[in-house]
Design a protein around this motif. Sequence first.
Motif, PDB file in Angstrom:
ATOM      1  N   ASP A 199       0.989  -1.423   0.087  1.00  0.00           N
ATOM      2  CA  ASP A 199       0.072   0.150   0.030  1.00  0.00           C
ATOM      3  C   ASP A 199       0.746   1.076   0.030  1.00  0.00           C
ATOM      4  OD1 ASP A 199      -2.248  -1.435  -0.078  1.00  0.00           O
ATOM      5  OD2 ASP A 199      -2.926  -0.979   2.046  1.00  0.00           O
ATOM      6  N   THR A 200       0.458   2.103  -0.671  1.00  0.00           N
ATOM      7  CA  THR A 200       0.973   3.674  -0.558  1.00  0.00           C
ATOM      8  C   THR A 200       0.417   4.325   0.434  1.00  0.00           C
ATOM      9  OG1 THR A 200       1.268   3.442  -3.057  1.00  0.00           O
ATOM     10  CG2 THR A 200       1.455   5.670  -2.044  1.00  0.00           C
ATOM     11  N   VAL A 201       1.129   4.969   1.313  1.00  0.00           N
ATOM     12  CA  VAL A 201       0.714   5.414   2.664  1.00  0.00           C
ATOM     13  C   VAL A 201       1.375   6.770   2.883  1.00  0.00           C
ATOM     14  CG1 VAL A 201      -0.186   3.571   3.750  1.00  0.00           C
ATOM     15  CG2 VAL A 201       2.246   4.215   4.068  1.00  0.00           C
ATOM     16  N   VAL A 202       0.769   7.540   3.476  1.00  0.00           N
ATOM     17  CA  VAL A 202       1.564   9.147   3.964  1.00  0.00           C
ATOM     18  C   VAL A 202       1.261   9.085   5.713  1.00  0.00           C
ATOM     19  CG1 VAL A 202       1.541  11.413   4.011  1.00  0.00           C
ATOM     20  CG2 VAL A 202       0.831  10.136   1.853  1.00  0.00           C
ATOM     21  N   VAL A 203       2.492   8.922   6.223  1.00  0.00           N
ATOM     22  CA  VAL A 203       2.658   8.985   7.897  1.00  0.00           C
ATOM     23  C   VAL A 203       3.403  10.019   8.320  1.00  0.00           C
ATOM     24  CG1 VAL A 203       1.693   6.337   8.230  1.00  0.00           C
ATOM     25  CG2 VAL A 203       4.297   6.810   7.466  1.00  0.00           C
ATOM     26  N   ASP A 204       3.058  10.607   9.049  1.00  0.00           N
ATOM     27  CA  ASP A 204       3.818  11.796   9.473  1.00  0.00           C
ATOM     28  C   ASP A 204       4.582  12.639   8.377  1.00  0.00           C
ATOM     29  OD1 ASP A 204       3.573  11.019  12.128  1.00  0.00           O
ATOM     30  OD2 ASP A 204       5.195   9.958  12.660  1.00  0.00           O
ATOM     31  N   GLU A 205       3.607  12.849   7.473  1.00  0.00           N
ATOM     32  CA  GLU A 205       3.958  13.582   6.257  1.00  0.00           C
ATOM     33  C   GLU A 205       5.122  13.037   5.497  1.00  0.00           C
ATOM     34  OE1 GLU A 205       4.939  17.565   7.794  1.00  0.00           O
ATOM     35  OE2 GLU A 205       2.964  18.089   8.483  1.00  0.00           O
ATOM     36  N   GLU A 206       5.217  12.014   5.627  1.00  0.00           N
ATOM     37  CA  GLU A 206       6.211  11.003   4.889  1.00  0.00           C
ATOM     38  C   GLU A 206       5.580  10.059   3.805  1.00  0.00           C
ATOM     39  OE1 GLU A 206       9.423  11.196   4.515  1.00  0.00           O
ATOM     40  OE2 GLU A 206      10.253  12.317   6.277  1.00  0.00           O
ATOM     41  N   TRP A 207       5.673  10.082   2.415  1.00  0.00           N
ATOM     42  CA  TRP A 207       5.193   9.486   1.525  1.00  0.00           C
ATOM     43  C   TRP A 207       5.876   8.080   1.238  1.00  0.00           C
ATOM     44  CZ3 TRP A 207       6.727   7.910  -3.424  1.00  0.00           C
ATOM     45  CH2 TRP A 207       5.489   7.335  -4.240  1.00  0.00           C
ATOM     46  N   GLY A 208       5.389   6.893   1.087  1.00  0.00           N
ATOM     47  CA  GLY A 208       6.115   5.842   0.725  1.00  0.00           C
ATOM     48  C   GLY A 208       5.167   4.638   0.726  1.00  0.00           C
ATOM     49  N   THR A 209       5.783   3.536   0.645  1.00  0.00           N
ATOM     50  CA  THR A 209       5.208   2.058   0.368  1.00  0.00           C
ATOM     51  C   THR A 209       5.325   1.193   1.510  1.00  0.00           C
ATOM     52  OG1 THR A 209       5.513   2.246  -1.818  1.00  0.00           O
ATOM     53  CG2 THR A 209       4.730   0.123  -1.374  1.00  0.00           C
ATOM     54  N   VAL A 210       4.262   0.376   1.998  1.00  0.00           N
ATOM     55  CA  VAL A 210       4.397  -0.335   2.949  1.00  0.00           C
ATOM     56  C   VAL A 210       5.355  -1.564   2.594  1.00  0.00           C
ATOM     57  CG1 VAL A 210       3.241  -2.062   4.768  1.00  0.00           C
ATOM     58  CG2 VAL A 210       2.352   0.373   4.018  1.00  0.00           C
ATOM     59  N   GLU A 211       6.311  -2.097   3.109  1.00  0.00           N
ATOM     60  CA  GLU A 211       7.461  -3.135   2.531  1.00  0.00           C
ATOM     61  C   GLU A 211       7.253  -4.532   3.489  1.00  0.00           C
ATOM     62  OE1 GLU A 211      11.862  -2.366   0.876  1.00  0.00           O
ATOM     63  OE2 GLU A 211      11.755  -2.351   3.235  1.00  0.00           O
ATOM     64  N   GLU A 212       7.039  -4.135   4.771  1.00  0.00           N
ATOM     65  CA  GLU A 212       6.935  -5.176   5.639  1.00  0.00           C
ATOM     66  C   GLU A 212       5.963  -5.093   6.927  1.00  0.00           C
ATOM     67  OE1 GLU A 212      10.107  -7.898   8.317  1.00  0.00           O
ATOM     68  OE2 GLU A 212      10.592  -6.098   7.218  1.00  0.00           O
ATOM     69  N   ILE A 213       5.376  -6.138   7.261  1.00  0.00           N
ATOM     70  CA  ILE A 213       4.249  -5.823   8.405  1.00  0.00           C
ATOM     71  C   ILE A 213       4.535  -7.146   9.272  1.00  0.00           C
ATOM     72  CG2 ILE A 213       1.958  -5.819   9.138  1.00  0.00           C
ATOM     73  CD1 ILE A 213       1.205  -4.436   6.654  1.00  0.00           C
ATOM     74  N   THR A 214       4.814  -7.189  10.596  1.00  0.00           N
ATOM     75  CA  THR A 214       5.024  -8.094  11.688  1.00  0.00           C
ATOM     76  C   THR A 214       4.038  -7.947  12.532  1.00  0.00           C
ATOM     77  OG1 THR A 214       6.709  -6.812  13.131  1.00  0.00           O
ATOM     78  CG2 THR A 214       7.530  -7.833  10.834  1.00  0.00           C
ATOM     79  N   LEU A 215       4.020  -8.811  13.497  1.00  0.00           N
ATOM     80  CA  LEU A 215       3.001  -8.735  14.765  1.00  0.00           C
ATOM     81  C   LEU A 215       3.196  -7.497  15.570  1.00  0.00           C
ATOM     82  CD1 LEU A 215       2.846 -12.359  15.813  1.00  0.00           C
ATOM     83  CD2 LEU A 215       0.984 -11.087  14.362  1.00  0.00           C
ATOM     84  N   THR A 216       4.406  -6.940  15.338  1.00  0.00           N
ATOM     85  CA  THR A 216       4.945  -5.607  16.526  1.00  0.00           C
ATOM     86  C   THR A 216       5.259  -4.383  15.552  1.00  0.00           C
ATOM     87  OG1 THR A 216       7.129  -6.416  16.542  1.00  0.00           O
ATOM     88  CG2 THR A 216       5.420  -7.291  18.280  1.00  0.00           C
ATOM     89  N   PHE A 217       5.698  -4.325  14.431  1.00  0.00           N
ATOM     90  CA  PHE A 217       6.246  -3.181  13.973  1.00  0.00           C
ATOM     91  C   PHE A 217       5.700  -3.207  12.433  1.00  0.00           C
ATOM     92  CE2 PHE A 217       9.743  -5.905  13.597  1.00  0.00           C
ATOM     93  CZ  PHE A 217      10.183  -5.916  12.323  1.00  0.00           C
TER      94      PHE A 217
END
Length: 352
Positions: A199-217
């Motif tokens: 997914d393409t997301v904007v978090v804390d005014e930073e634009w990027g792509t979700v590269e990895e999802i774990t159970l904690t981070f």
Amino acid sequence: MDTDTVLRPVAVLVGALVVTLIAGWLLDLLLRRADARHGETPLWGLLRRCRMPFRLLLCTTLLYGAHRRVGIAPDYVFAMGRALTLVMIASAAWLLVRIATAVVDSSYARFAAQHPNDARVRRVRTQVTLIQRAVTAVVVVVAAAAMLLTFPPMRAVGASVLASAGVLGIVAGIAAQSTLGNLFAGLQIAFGDTVRIGDTVVVDEEWGTVEEITLTFLVVRTWDERRITMPVSYFTGKPYENWSRGGAQMTGTVFWHLDHSAPLDLMREQLRRILEEIPEWDGRTGSLAVTDTTPHTIQVRAVVTAKDGSDVWTVRCQVRERLIAWLVAHHPYALPRIATAPADPRPGAGAA
């Protein structure tokens, strides 16, 4: 030293190695043949990664079953049995993790090949990745507990721990409140479909792509190749932009501040020609309109579309650059300027 005392353990060891190598070769042969016959699934090819833990488990099992009858000194029998038990538990856990990984990867590969919907595929990828890591964590914890329980002192400790499990559970819950919160947030993300890998997301005014999802981070790869690591609880407790939610197609805008004499009709024609030369443009929308005016300039906005956030950024930059270059080359009067000439008189002012 008796010759039989030396030859018997060596013979058992060599026999176990030979049986292990033959069994491993037969297993690999069967998996290769199954992979050749069933090309529609990569499961059998992925299961070939289990050869090493299978051989280790088989060899240690054979040695454990024969180590008491090979004539080893009684002082070493117990230590050898304990070591073989620990290796068996570790190799069994390793084999289970490899099998689970092969099954999950095979299922995801078949699903991705049968479903062209990219958003749905990325959703399933996120879920199976988190499930795979959860299964791995459970197997590792159970294997470590089983290895510890092979030591008699640890059994007494386990009984005392169970007796005070209520108090320890409360203390552990308070101490690990943040960790448990991230853990449940990871499960919520996996099955709530709020954010997915890719997914393409904007978090804390930073634009990027979700590269990895774990159970904690969660890891976001920005456009300039930086990695932002954030706790998954951020995505369940704070607002953020998900440009891929509900579909990856994006609409972007390009703004110019131009003189009031700008040739708008010619700009619309040139915008269409520019978009047709940009491969990232998906052809859905390409329009131009005046959205605001000031005493010195007008604000012109172009609306463009692309298949995802990355492509729409490219289209916006290309349109902005090429249209400015076209104005400079063919219509420089349309660029903003400071007027120093006297204003034109009102109609009829001279007669009055």
